[in-house]
Design an enzyme around this catalytic site. Structure first.
Site, mmCIF file in Angstrom:
data_model
loop_
_atom_site.group_PDB
_atom_site.id
_atom_site.type_symbol
_atom_site.label_atom_id
_atom_site.label_comp_id
_atom_site.label_asym_id
_atom_site.label_seq_id
_atom_site.Cartn_x
_atom_site.Cartn_y
_atom_site.Cartn_z
ATOM 1 C CD GLU A 159 114.880 -27.815 -7.854
ATOM 2 O OE1 GLU A 159 114.642 -27.756 -6.635
ATOM 3 O OE2 GLU A 159 114.028 -27.606 -8.732
ATOM 4 C CG ASP A 184 111.441 -35.414 -12.801
ATOM 5 O OD1 ASP A 184 112.008 -36.469 -13.051
ATOM 6 O OD2 ASP A 184 110.201 -35.301 -12.812
ATOM 7 C CG ASP A 230 107.337 -33.724 -1.051
ATOM 8 O OD1 ASP A 230 108.032 -33.367 -2.026
ATOM 9 O OD2 ASP A 230 106.105 -33.572 -1.010
#
Ligand code: IMP
Length: 185
Positions: free
Chosen positions: A100, A104, A165
């Site tokens: 990953e 978060d 991103d």
């Protein structure tokens, strides 16, 4: 593009060095256990990380991708990740390493670990380049003899680059940096 970045957190060289260390640890751990891991990268964010990582892992491995959507085009998770693109390879009886880009809230990993368990994986390890522990909401657990491999601890800021991103932009930056807030506010 570079003038959208407030500061660089991890340079290309730091990332490369840390990935070498992670790959050595993974190689040693799986050599010791005699298990050949099935690497499953979480698209799209982990595409650069997994490419660099697997080239430094000296074991017979398979590589597959899975996709879980949780973000849309904002900077705050909607908390309901869904597996929207499943596995091509069978993970039944396999020792999976989920790769990953960043952990978060932990929602995505927890959903993907459940998915691997449901599909019969023998163990599930996690290899995350970045970890933002300050934002954790779900305390995911590795499965069986699985381990948590972590690249860097990340401050509680929105970061982009090296696969990460904002609204599908900045993934091709070779470093990881903090986006200027005026870009996303
Ligand atoms: P979680 O489900 O909240 O743990 O979120 C995991 C996913 O959110 C990651 O795979 C990333 O795609 C995305 N994400 C979380 N934080 C950031 C960030 O700072 N920049 C870019 N994407 C992030």
């Amino acid at each position: 593009m570079n003038d959208h970045i407030r500061k660089i957190l991890f340079t290309e060289q730091q990332i490369s060095q840390r990935i070498s260390e992670l790959a050595s640890t993974i190689t040693a751990d799986f050599n010791a256990s005699g298990a050949a891991p099935a690497v499953v990268a979480v698209a799209t964010g982990a595409f650069l990380f997994v490419a660099d990582l697997v080239r430094k892992i000296h074991l017979p491995i398979t590589v597959d991708f899975i996709r879980a959507e949780s973000y849309g085009s904002g900077t705050v998770s909607n908390g309901q990740p869904l597996v929207s693109f499943g596995l091509k390879l069978d993970v039944r009886g396999k020792h999976v390493i989920l790769v990953e880009d960043i952990v978060d809230t932990g929602n995505t990993l927890s959903c993907l670990i459940d998915y691997m368990k449901t599909n019969g994986a023998s163990s599930v390890s996690v290899c995350a380049l970045l970890d933002k522990p300050a934002r954790r909401k779900v305390h995911f657990q590795v499965v069986g003899e699985g381990k948590f491999y972590r690249g860097f601890e990340c401050p509680d800021e929105f970061v982009v680059g090296y696969g990460l991103d904002f609204a599908e932009q900045y993934r091709n930056l070779p470093y990881i940096g903090v986006l200027k807030p005026e870009i996303y506010k």
